[in-house]
Design a protein around this motif. Structure first.
Motif, PDB file in Angstrom:
ATOM      1  N   PHE A 104      -9.953  28.032 -23.342  1.00 46.61           N
ATOM      2  CA  PHE A 104      -9.116  28.372 -22.170  1.00 46.61           C
ATOM      3  C   PHE A 104      -9.989  28.583 -20.945  1.00 46.61           C
ATOM      4  O   PHE A 104      -9.774  28.003 -19.888  1.00 46.61           O
ATOM      5  CB  PHE A 104      -8.344  29.676 -22.408  1.00 46.61           C
ATOM      6  N   ALA A 105     -10.979  29.462 -21.102  1.00 45.33           N
ATOM      7  CA  ALA A 105     -11.808  29.836 -19.959  1.00 45.33           C
ATOM      8  C   ALA A 105     -12.517  28.606 -19.399  1.00 45.33           C
ATOM      9  O   ALA A 105     -12.550  28.393 -18.186  1.00 45.33           O
ATOM     10  CB  ALA A 105     -12.819  30.900 -20.368  1.00 45.33           C
ATOM     11  N   GLY A 108     -10.140  26.476 -17.417  1.00 45.99           N
ATOM     12  CA  GLY A 108      -9.825  27.089 -16.123  1.00 45.99           C
ATOM     13  C   GLY A 108     -10.994  27.055 -15.155  1.00 45.99           C
ATOM     14  O   GLY A 108     -10.809  27.205 -13.959  1.00 45.99           O
ATOM     15  N   PHE A 112     -10.743  22.767 -12.085  1.00 49.83           N
ATOM     16  CA  PHE A 112     -10.136  23.271 -10.853  1.00 49.83           C
ATOM     17  C   PHE A 112     -11.248  23.499  -9.850  1.00 49.83           C
ATOM     18  O   PHE A 112     -12.390  23.748 -10.222  1.00 49.83           O
ATOM     19  CB  PHE A 112      -9.413  24.587 -11.122  1.00 49.83           C
ATOM     20  N   GLU A 113     -10.897  23.401  -8.598  1.00 52.01           N
ATOM     21  CA  GLU A 113     -11.911  23.593  -7.560  1.00 52.01           C
ATOM     22  C   GLU A 113     -11.503  24.758  -6.688  1.00 52.01           C
ATOM     23  O   GLU A 113     -10.486  24.703  -6.012  1.00 52.01           O
ATOM     24  CB  GLU A 113     -11.994  22.331  -6.684  1.00 52.01           C
ATOM     25  N   TRP A 114     -12.268  25.817  -6.739  1.00 50.02           N
ATOM     26  CA  TRP A 114     -11.951  26.942  -5.860  1.00 50.02           C
ATOM     27  C   TRP A 114     -13.218  27.745  -5.603  1.00 50.02           C
ATOM     28  O   TRP A 114     -14.167  27.718  -6.365  1.00 50.02           O
ATOM     29  CB  TRP A 114     -10.850  27.826  -6.431  1.00 50.02           C
TER      30      TRP A 114
ATOM     31  N   GLY B  26     -11.440  22.821  -0.904  1.00 49.60           N
ATOM     32  CA  GLY B  26     -11.312  23.409  -2.213  1.00 49.60           C
ATOM     33  C   GLY B  26     -12.560  23.238  -3.069  1.00 49.60           C
ATOM     34  O   GLY B  26     -12.618  23.729  -4.177  1.00 49.60           O
ATOM     35  N   ASP B  46      -5.862  26.238  -6.370  1.00 51.40           N
ATOM     36  CA  ASP B  46      -6.469  26.045  -7.681  1.00 51.40           C
ATOM     37  C   ASP B  46      -6.873  27.368  -8.322  1.00 51.40           C
ATOM     38  O   ASP B  46      -6.816  27.523  -9.527  1.00 51.40           O
ATOM     39  CB  ASP B  46      -7.697  25.136  -7.542  1.00 51.40           C
ATOM     40  N   ARG B  49      -3.714  28.662  -9.869  1.00 53.68           N
ATOM     41  CA  ARG B  49      -3.271  27.809 -10.970  1.00 53.68           C
ATOM     42  C   ARG B  49      -4.179  27.899 -12.186  1.00 53.68           C
ATOM     43  O   ARG B  49      -3.744  27.744 -13.325  1.00 53.68           O
ATOM     44  CB  ARG B  49      -3.194  26.346 -10.491  1.00 53.68           C
ATOM     45  N   SER B  50      -5.467  28.146 -11.952  1.00 52.69           N
ATOM     46  CA  SER B  50      -6.391  28.173 -13.080  1.00 52.69           C
ATOM     47  C   SER B  50      -6.516  29.570 -13.688  1.00 52.69           C
ATOM     48  O   SER B  50      -6.989  29.729 -14.797  1.00 52.69           O
ATOM     49  CB  SER B  50      -7.771  27.687 -12.648  1.00 52.69           C
ATOM     50  N   PRO B  52      -4.478  31.763 -15.122  1.00 52.11           N
ATOM     51  CA  PRO B  52      -3.963  32.083 -16.462  1.00 52.11           C
ATOM     52  C   PRO B  52      -4.915  31.664 -17.576  1.00 52.11           C
ATOM     53  O   PRO B  52      -4.867  32.202 -18.669  1.00 52.11           O
ATOM     54  CB  PRO B  52      -2.658  31.283 -16.545  1.00 52.11           C
ATOM     55  N   PHE B  53      -5.776  30.687 -17.290  1.00 54.63           N
ATOM     56  CA  PHE B  53      -6.684  30.223 -18.330  1.00 54.63           C
ATOM     57  C   PHE B  53      -7.950  31.054 -18.407  1.00 54.63           C
ATOM     58  O   PHE B  53      -8.355  31.477 -19.469  1.00 54.63           O
ATOM     59  CB  PHE B  53      -7.038  28.740 -18.106  1.00 54.63           C
ATOM     60  N   TRP B  54      -8.595  31.262 -17.249  1.00 57.69           N
ATOM     61  CA  TRP B  54      -9.888  31.933 -17.352  1.00 57.69           C
ATOM     62  C   TRP B  54      -9.796  33.445 -17.225  1.00 57.69           C
ATOM     63  O   TRP B  54     -10.665  34.157 -17.716  1.00 57.69           O
ATOM     64  CB  TRP B  54     -10.896  31.372 -16.347  1.00 57.69           C
TER      65      TRP B  54
END
Lengths: 319, 351
Positions: A104-105, A108, A112-114, B26, B46, B49-50, B52-54
């Protein structure tokens, strides 16, 4: 062209030719096998000998007909079997949990790009290198404060290990008051396993085709759908590597078990603790100690022999 | 790259404030920061949105790793000892436990041993692993078998290897002494786990004992057995990544095999060396399990390391605060090893 042919090419040797330097090379390699296997070989031979035999014969010599016995293995299996069951109940869920959370981690943190992502990644990776001594006292305090047994009481009685059987109803397989500490240990191992599993999965996810993921997102797929439909099915090989590596690590741990299981022993002891107690006593002789070492190491040895290449991949990837 | 343009387009689509160019497309490396644009695109950014995963794994890991380290630091400021509960009164926080460590001879011995173990174990394992990797990389038959056997000890636990090596080192009938006696080298057969050799004049120097005990070296040798296979795996990956033409170029230049490895190959293995060294050092700091099984919670002044001392002070003597302070020192040692490595990885964009 196979790797071997390539290497043959690289070092300009003829595959079929007998070359004195190659003979020396193989002699050294075989000699090294002797070095790496001698503790295991002499341990196995000692475990198969009677007390009188192992005291008088060289440790690496096989037992004679009179000096042969399986009794040390019998004693070791009797003493360690319940601890091995505990280790299985610990290692299997903790391994699966830490692998799933790591996956999961990593998802995530890869696709994704942030801003700030790098900081989070650094915190995850730094967690791999923490010496566990730095968290031992807080861990022992934490698990002294949190009463897992009472917390879980409304949903299940963890002092009873039971299964639901149709018709018969609930069948109690085993009961003892220390299962709570095994749950504590599962949570602890899962948490400390996350950094390495995240790193392993992340190095794998970085290589996944971004185009495919972007395309799915443009089609309006949610992040969850992308994970479940695309990333998770593609992760199977990495799950194998991670599960094998984590299982070995958790099975082999002594320190957390020493600190988290009350008084370090009793019916909740895991295999490493039980082996330490079996061999630490002055009563047990070397043949029983060696048999104990083999019995306690058997699951990891099996995993290694069956999945050695995946284990090596996890090892190399964990750097 | 078209992909990059696509990302930029996506970033622009999401910013609904009509700004023609959004600089913070981004990417993690972008510098611009615009609060308005950030807020308006926060909902479907992002980061959200991300999360919940990390975030759940991060919270669990963060609590256990960083929360516990912080808690440990706080305990080290208290006087927590014995069977009472700790009290956290900021007014009473002091550095008493660190002062105590600095004036504790045992602490300095443990620190010295920790560094001896760290340095010699890491250097020997790297050298051994590189040697193994070069031998295995020479296009041998049954390469998989050799590799599997050399890595086998690495899959065993410290508890199991300590049990085996206690028997190997046994004075009367352990493999090492039996082999030495068999070779007619009786004078070399020693009590590896309790004996030592007199250092004579050198014993007068500070921190150098009069009798150099074998204990720590016996530990280092056993750990070398267990971990050199690991270094081999890392080096093999490094060697395989070097293109063949480099070997050929060196050979055309007439370099001998040794010169070729020294001049051409070794410098290119820097990355493998660094990553293997960091992991080996971390394992050396974790060598607690091995020492604990071999010697119990007190390996004695010549083999005591910070991690065994910490465990003994906290969990045997109930000197919790003192144990925490030693743990903080150990943590700082680990940090000194790991931080430069992580920074280097960051600089090279490898994180």
């Amino acid at each position: 062209m196979s790797v071997r042919d390539e290497l043959a090419d690289r070092f300009e040797f003829d595959v079929e030719e007998i070359d004195p330097t190659r003979v020396v090379l193989y002699a050294v390699l075989v000699g090294l096998i002797g070095f790496y296997l001698s503790p295991l070989e002499s341990g196995l031979m000692t475990a198969l000998k009677t007390e009188a035999e192992f005291a008088t014969s060289p440790p690496f010599a096989p037992p004679t007909v009179d000096g042969f016995t399986l009794e040390p293995f019998g004693v070791a299996i009797d003493t360690l079997s319940s601890a091995i069951l505990n280790s299985i109940m610990l290692a299997v869920p903790a391994t699966i949990l830490s692998a799933l959370l790591g996956s999961f981690a990593a998802y995530g943190l890869t696709n994704f790009e942030w801003r700030g992502q790098l900081g989070v990644v650094t915190l995850f990776i730094a967690g791999i290198f923490i010496p566990y001594q730095a968290v031992l006292i807080p861990l022992s305090r934490l698990w002294a404060i949190v009463n897992t047994k009472e917390l879980l009481a409304p949903i299940l009685d963890i002092t009873v290990f039971s299964v639901q059987v149709p018709i018969l109803g609930t069948v109690e397989l085993a009961t003892h008051p220390h299962y709570a500490s095994i749950i504590n240990l599962i949570i602890t191992h899962a948490a400390y396993g996350i950094p390495i599993t995240t790193l392993l999965f992340r190095s794998y996810y970085k290589k996944l085709s971004t185009e495919m993921l972007e395309a799915a997102r443009l089609d309006g797929a949610s992040a969850f759908t992308v994970y479940r439909r695309i990333v998770l099915p593609l992760s199977t090989p990495m799950f194998a590597v991670t599960l094998i590596y984590q299982f070995t690590q958790i099975w082999n741990d002594l320190l957390f078990a020493l600190v988290i299981i009350p008084s370090g022993s009793g019916p909740a002891a895991v295999a490493t603790i039980a082996l330490n107690e079996l061999t630490g006593g002055i009563i047990q002789t070397f043949n029983t100690q060696m048999a104990g070492a083999f019995v306690a190491a058997l699951p990891t040895l099996l995993v290694y022999v069956l999945f050695g290449d995946k284990f090596a991949k996890g090892v190399a990837g964990g750097t | 790259m078209s992909l990059h343009i696509l990302k930029r387009l996506l970033g622009r689509d999401r910013s609904d404030d009509g700004r023609a160019v959004r600089t913070d497309g981004g990417t993690a490396s972008s510098k611009g920061f615009d609060l308005g644009a950030t807020l308006s695109s926060l909902r479907d950014s992002d980061a959200v949105r991300s999360a919940p995963f990390w975030l759940p794994p991060f919270l669990l890991m963060g609590f256990f790793v960083y929360g516990a380290i912080g808690w440990n630091v706080i305990i080290s400021f208290t006087d927590f000892a014995g069977l009472t509960l700790p009290t956290y009164d900021p007014a009473a926080f002091d550095l008493e436990m660190y002062r105590r460590a600095l004036s504790d001879q045992q602490f300095w011995l443990a620190t010295r041993n920790t560094f001896v173990l760290l340095a010699s174990f890491t250097a020997l394992s790297l050298a051994g692993g590189l040697g193994l990797a070069i031998l295995v990389d020479r296009g041998i038959r049954f390469e998989n078998w050799f590799r599997t056997i050399y890595l086998l000890p690495f899959s065993l636990s410290f508890v199991v290897t300590a049990v085996f090596w206690r028997w190997m080192y046994n004075f009367d009938s352990g493999v090492i002494n039996v082999v030495l006696r068999g070779l007619g080298l009786d004078f070399l057969a020693s009590k590896w786990l309790s004996g030592g050799v007199d250092l004579g004049v050198l014993g007068g120097l500070p921190l150098v004992p009069e009798v150099l005990q074998f204990k720590l070296f016996a530990v280092i040798f056993a750990l070398l057995w267990q971990f050199s296979g690991y270094a081999m795996v890392v080096y093999l990956a490094g060697l395989r990544a070097i293109p063949n033409d480099q070997y050929e170029a060196a050979r055309v230049d007439g370099a001998s095999t040794i010169r070729m490895y020294w001049r051409v190959i070794l410098p290119q293995l820097r990355a493998s060396t660094v990553s293997a060294a960091v992991v080996l050092m971390v394992f050396a700091l974790k060598a607690f399990d091995f020492l604990y099984v071999m010697f119990g919670n007190n390996p004695g002044p010549t083999a005591d390391i910070l991690s065994t001392m910490m465990y003994r002070q906290a969990f045997a003597a109930n000197e919790w605060a003192y144990g925490s302070a030693i743990a903080v020192v150990l943590f700082l040692v680990a940090l000194a090893v790991v931080a430069p490595y992580l920074y280097g990885e960051y600089r090279r964009g490898e994180l």
